[in-house]
Design a protein around this motif. Structure first.
Motif, PDB file in Angstrom:
ATOM      1  N   MET A 218      18.003  16.980  28.012  1.00 21.32           N
ATOM      2  CA  MET A 218      18.981  17.542  27.107  1.00 21.32           C
ATOM      3  C   MET A 218      18.445  17.535  25.676  1.00 21.32           C
ATOM      4  O   MET A 218      17.638  16.693  25.322  1.00 21.32           O
TER       5      MET A 218
ATOM      6  N   TYR B 274      25.858  12.007  32.577  1.00 22.81           N
ATOM      7  CA  TYR B 274      24.504  12.550  32.593  1.00 22.81           C
ATOM      8  C   TYR B 274      24.239  13.344  33.871  1.00 22.81           C
ATOM      9  O   TYR B 274      23.615  14.417  33.831  1.00 22.81           O
TER      10      TYR B 274
ATOM     11  N   GLY C  70      25.983  16.643  33.723  1.00 21.63           N
ATOM     12  CA  GLY C  70      25.247  17.568  32.874  1.00 21.63           C
ATOM     13  C   GLY C  70      24.090  18.218  33.606  1.00 21.63           C
ATOM     14  O   GLY C  70      23.814  19.420  33.443  1.00 21.63           O
ATOM     15  N   LEU C  71      23.391  17.438  34.452  1.00 21.54           N
ATOM     16  CA  LEU C  71      22.286  17.979  35.242  1.00 21.54           C
ATOM     17  C   LEU C  71      22.794  18.986  36.266  1.00 21.54           C
ATOM     18  O   LEU C  71      22.194  20.062  36.467  1.00 21.54           O
TER      19      LEU C  71
ATOM     20  N   ALA D 224      25.522  20.742  36.042  1.00 26.01           N
ATOM     21  CA  ALA D 224      25.938  21.927  35.292  1.00 26.01           C
ATOM     22  C   ALA D 224      24.754  22.826  34.965  1.00 26.01           C
ATOM     23  O   ALA D 224      24.860  24.056  34.991  1.00 26.01           O
ATOM     24  N   PHE D 225      23.614  22.207  34.660  1.00 32.14           N
ATOM     25  CA  PHE D 225      22.410  22.995  34.365  1.00 32.14           C
ATOM     26  C   PHE D 225      22.030  23.877  35.555  1.00 32.14           C
ATOM     27  O   PHE D 225      21.816  25.080  35.408  1.00 32.14           O
TER      28      PHE D 225
ATOM     29  N   PHE E 196      28.058  17.232  25.945  1.00 29.54           N
ATOM     30  CA  PHE E 196      26.865  17.026  26.770  1.00 29.54           C
ATOM     31  C   PHE E 196      26.962  17.833  28.063  1.00 29.54           C
ATOM     32  O   PHE E 196      25.990  18.484  28.486  1.00 29.54           O
ATOM     33  N   TYR E 197      28.130  17.793  28.688  1.00 31.61           N
ATOM     34  CA  TYR E 197      28.357  18.549  29.924  1.00 31.61           C
ATOM     35  C   TYR E 197      28.201  20.046  29.669  1.00 31.61           C
ATOM     36  O   TYR E 197      27.538  20.760  30.430  1.00 31.61           O
TER      37      TYR E 197
ATOM     38  N   GLY F  69      24.649  21.134  29.466  1.00 33.94           N
ATOM     39  CA  GLY F  69      24.004  21.435  30.735  1.00 33.94           C
ATOM     40  C   GLY F  69      24.208  22.879  31.143  1.00 33.94           C
ATOM     41  O   GLY F  69      23.276  23.567  31.568  1.00 33.94           O
TER      42      GLY F  69
ATOM     43  N   GLY G 110      21.152  25.911  30.908  1.00 28.19           N
ATOM     44  CA  GLY G 110      20.985  26.833  32.032  1.00 28.19           C
ATOM     45  C   GLY G 110      21.238  28.264  31.622  1.00 28.19           C
ATOM     46  O   GLY G 110      20.543  29.188  32.058  1.00 28.19           O
TER      47      GLY G 110
ATOM     48  N   ALA H 197      22.062  21.840  43.092  1.00 33.90           N
ATOM     49  CA  ALA H 197      23.150  21.162  42.375  1.00 33.90           C
ATOM     50  C   ALA H 197      24.005  20.330  43.324  1.00 33.90           C
ATOM     51  O   ALA H 197      24.396  19.197  43.004  1.00 33.90           O
TER      52      ALA H 197
ATOM     53  N   THR I 264      24.228  26.365  22.180  1.00 31.45           N
ATOM     54  CA  THR I 264      23.690  25.044  22.486  1.00 31.45           C
ATOM     55  C   THR I 264      23.368  24.265  21.210  1.00 31.45           C
ATOM     56  O   THR I 264      23.675  23.075  21.103  1.00 31.45           O
TER      57      THR I 264
END
Length: 417
Positions: A1, A18, A21-22, A24-25, A143-144, A147, A151, A181, A276
């Motif tokens: 991030m 965290y 967030g990954l 979501a990416f 943060f979310y 992600g 992306g 995901a 972002t």
């Protein structure tokens, strides 16, 4: 991030934040690949603008129908399983879209994908808002959102390139990123959100700062001006960002500006970069200054930019306006969700589902209405109607109390309203 998230207050976010967030990416990389080509792909079946809007609306309609049942599924299966199963449904349906034989099949498959999307969205947001203290809730949401947006920086550009090969290739790519995901969610997320000290659910679960917050009755949630303002803002976002923007801008690029579909992916990618970069400052502002000023100002700015976008005649101007809209969207992506978290507390699945449904309603009606307005009148009329909803939500947000989250040194302090 990005490093901009690390400049926020020192309290560490939970592991689930965290991981979400990954996830979501990966979800957004695939979604961003599909965005530039979906309207053009639908038009390839020989249908009009209203039918293009219907495909977008079908996804949102089934999200709306499924959302009220997701809370019960979470109680039975846990957030992690509901999230992974939901992503799996979207993955399979998206892959099948790539081999759809006609428009009705395409419409049905997008609707099935909406069911999975509802499961993912509500489960993820329930975990997210329950994993963070009120003083840092905007930071966690930011943060979310980061992600998704990282992306989003990658996905549209890839989608534009894949579209030059085949209009169906992006849908297969989307299915693959969703599969990744779902696996990440199953492996890395905690099995389910439980009260940390064994307290009964009826008594409330500890917040991330250690304070115990009793469960808020749904009737009290619905009466709260903060919740209502957040839902109105989410409705306007659903109508415009997830409906009008996704359904009409790719068509404007191809049929008004006369550019290739890859231009849409480039413009969306640049706008995602701007959004972002704005997330960190937006999250700090919302946590420190409060949800109310962020909503009032960002919604008003979104109304102005929505009207301006409809009059653009070249790709450079469109990209600049979309980038400014991206900065405003950083606030609109964080402030409503943080406000809902302030109202519903740790285990507010029903309130979160209603909040999600408000966006779905906008995303259902928005593309259909916008497509019909373009057919009957013009692009500026369609975008202008969307701007009215942004303005109305901004005015209603003036009714919110001036709530400012507690500073890190005094976490647990209550706020008025």
């Amino acid at each position: 991030m990005p490093r901009l998230f690390r400049s926020a207050p020192r309290e560490r976010l939970s592991r689930d934040v965290y991981v979400l967030g990954l996830i979501a990416f990966f979800v957004m990389v695939g979604f961003g690949v599909v965005v530039p080509v979906l309207p053009v792909f639908v038009r390839s079946f020989g249908v009009g603008y209203a039918e293009v809007g219907a495909v977008v609306s079908a996804f949102a309609l089934m999200r709306l129908v499924a959302s009220p049942f997701v809370g019960k599924l979470i109680d039975l299966m846990g957030e992690r399983v509901v999230l992974a199963v939901g992503i799996g449904i979207v993955a399979v349906s998206s892959g099948l879209v790539g081999i759809a034989a006609d428009y009705p099949h395409l419409l049905i498959l997008r609707g099935v994908g909406g069911i999975g999307s509802a499961m993912f969205t509500v489960a993820a947001m329930t975990l997210l808002l329950g994993s963070t203290s009120a003083a840092h809730r905007a930071r966690a949401v930011g943060f979310y959102q980061g992600g998704f947006l990282i992306g989003g920086m990658t996905g549209p550009a890839i989608g534009g390139l894949l579209a030059t090969i085949s209009l169906t290739a992006p849908f297969f790519f989307y299915a693959g990123t969703l599969a990744v995901a779902g696996i990440v969610g199953l492996v890395l997320l905690r099995p389910r959100a439980q009260p940390a000290d064994g307290q009964a659910v009826a008594a409330g679960a500890p917040d991330a700062d250690g304070s115990v917050n009793p469960l808020v009755p749904l009737r009290d949630v619905l009466r709260d001006a903060r919740f209502r303002a957040a839902c109105l803002a989410n409705f306007a976002q659903g109508w415009n960002s997830f409906g009008v923007r996704s359904a009409l801008i790719p068509v404007i690029v191809v049929e008004v500006i006369k550019g290739p579909s890859s231009f849409t992916g480039i413009a969306f990618a640049i706008a995602a970069v701007a959004q972002t970069l704005a997330l960190g400052p937006a999250a700090r502002f919302i946590d420190r200054a409060g949800r109310k000023p962020a909503l009032v100002l960002s919604l008003a700015a979104a109304a102005v930019l929505t009207v301006a976008i409809s009059f653009t005649g070249d790709i450079v101007t469109l990209t600049v306006l979309l980038s400014l809209y991206g900065v405003v969207s950083a606030f609109l992506g964080i402030a409503p969700a943080a406000s809902v978290g302030d109202v519903v507390g740790r285990r507010g699945g029903r309130g979160i589902a209603i909040f999600s449904m408000s966006s779905d309603i906008g995303a259902i009606v928005g593309p259909l209405a916008a497509g019909a307005l373009v057919d009957a009148f013009s692009f500026p009329v369609a975008f202008g109607v969307g701007a009215v909803f942004f303005l109305a939500a901004s005015l209603y947000s003036l009714r919110m109390p001036r709530t400012v989250s507690a500073a890190p040194a005094s976490v647990g302090t209550t706020t008025e309203g």
